[in-house]
Scaffold this motif. Structure first.
Motif, PDB file in Angstrom:
ATOM      1  N   THR A   1       0.844  -1.179   0.000  1.00  0.00           N
ATOM      2  CA  THR A   1       0.000   0.000   0.000  1.00  0.00           C
ATOM      3  C   THR A   1       0.884   1.234   0.000  1.00  0.00           C
ATOM      4  OG1 THR A   1      -1.636  -1.195   1.304  1.00  0.00           O
ATOM      5  CG2 THR A   1      -1.843   1.188   1.222  1.00  0.00           C
ATOM      6  N   THR A   2       0.749   2.063  -1.026  1.00  0.00           N
ATOM      7  CA  THR A   2       1.539   3.290  -1.079  1.00  0.00           C
ATOM      8  C   THR A   2       0.633   4.482  -0.809  1.00  0.00           C
ATOM      9  OG1 THR A   2       1.255   3.533  -3.461  1.00  0.00           O
ATOM     10  CG2 THR A   2       3.204   2.358  -2.717  1.00  0.00           C
ATOM     11  N   GLU A   3       1.231   5.488  -0.238  1.00  0.00           N
ATOM     12  CA  GLU A   3       0.505   6.728  -0.005  1.00  0.00           C
ATOM     13  C   GLU A   3       1.482   7.882  -0.073  1.00  0.00           C
ATOM     14  OE1 GLU A   3      -0.562   7.462   4.364  1.00  0.00           O
ATOM     15  OE2 GLU A   3      -0.345   5.278   4.289  1.00  0.00           O
ATOM     16  N   LYS A   4       0.940   9.044  -0.391  1.00  0.00           N
ATOM     17  CA  LYS A   4       1.774  10.234  -0.459  1.00  0.00           C
ATOM     18  C   LYS A   4       1.682  10.960   0.877  1.00  0.00           C
ATOM     19  CE  LYS A   4       3.157  13.112  -4.015  1.00  0.00           C
ATOM     20  NZ  LYS A   4       2.883  13.754  -5.284  1.00  0.00           N
ATOM     21  N   LEU A   5       2.844  11.139   1.506  1.00  0.00           N
ATOM     22  CA  LEU A   5       2.920  11.912   2.733  1.00  0.00           C
ATOM     23  C   LEU A   5       3.446  13.297   2.394  1.00  0.00           C
ATOM     24  CD1 LEU A   5       4.485   9.463   5.367  1.00  0.00           C
ATOM     25  CD2 LEU A   5       2.085   9.991   4.973  1.00  0.00           C
ATOM     26  N   VAL A   6       2.895  14.296   3.042  1.00  0.00           N
ATOM     27  CA  VAL A   6       3.323  15.670   2.808  1.00  0.00           C
ATOM     28  C   VAL A   6       4.097  16.153   4.030  1.00  0.00           C
ATOM     29  CG1 VAL A   6       2.578  18.029   2.337  1.00  0.00           C
ATOM     30  CG2 VAL A   6       1.372  16.101   1.276  1.00  0.00           C
ATOM     31  N   PHE A   7       5.335  16.577   3.784  1.00  0.00           N
ATOM     32  CA  PHE A   7       6.207  17.085   4.834  1.00  0.00           C
ATOM     33  C   PHE A   7       6.192  18.608   4.798  1.00  0.00           C
ATOM     34  CE2 PHE A   7       7.568  12.823   4.562  1.00  0.00           C
ATOM     35  CZ  PHE A   7       8.314  12.508   5.686  1.00  0.00           C
TER      36      PHE A   7
END
Length: 145
Positions: free
Chosen positions: A2-8
């Protein structure tokens, strides 16, 4: 997987970086994340690292993280402030086993340097192109640790 985009969320100091947040692709690993690409502006985090982070409950941005397991990879940020033809540079990077992403709007490359790269060949390439006018930053350097 499962991939997801994390925002830093990024801390801007004297106008740099030119953006206030950066999204990166990650894979969930238990209660942690594994970074799947090389960041342009997030220091201390390399492709393949497993890290712990808790998204902010209000905006879901990551403000702090802890690397749990280092991948062994390093990161080089390349700034092409002199508008050089960097095709020979990028072709050689690929030949020696590096992967890179470009951010043309800001004349940047973010280079993933696996621990298996021929460090002598890489250093020769960097020295040559630094003399030609490329600028480098090393936000994660794990050779010689």
């Amino acid at each position: 997987m499962t991939t997801e985009k994390l925002v830093f969320a990024l801390e801007i100091d004297d106008g740099w970086p030119p953006i206030s947040a950066e999204g990166v692709w990650c894979e969930k690993v238990d209660d942690n994340y594994k970074l799947l690409n090389t960041p342009f502006f997030i220091p201390d985090l390399a492709c393949g690292d497993i890290f712990k982070a808790i998204p902010d409950p209000i905006n879901q941005n990551i403000f702090e993280f802890d690397v749990i397991e280092e991948s062994g990879n390093s990161v080089i940020w390349v700034m092409n402030n002199n508008d050089l033809d960097i095709q020979p540079f990028t072709e050689t990077l690929q030949k020696i086993g590096c992967v890179f992403e470009g951010f043309p709007r800001y004349s940047l490359l973010s280079v993933d340097v696996p621990s298996t790269v021929d460090i002598v060949a890489l250093e020769e390439l960097l020295d040559l192109f630094e003399e030609l006018g490329l600028d480098f930053a090393y936000p994660v350097w794990r050779f010689g640790e």
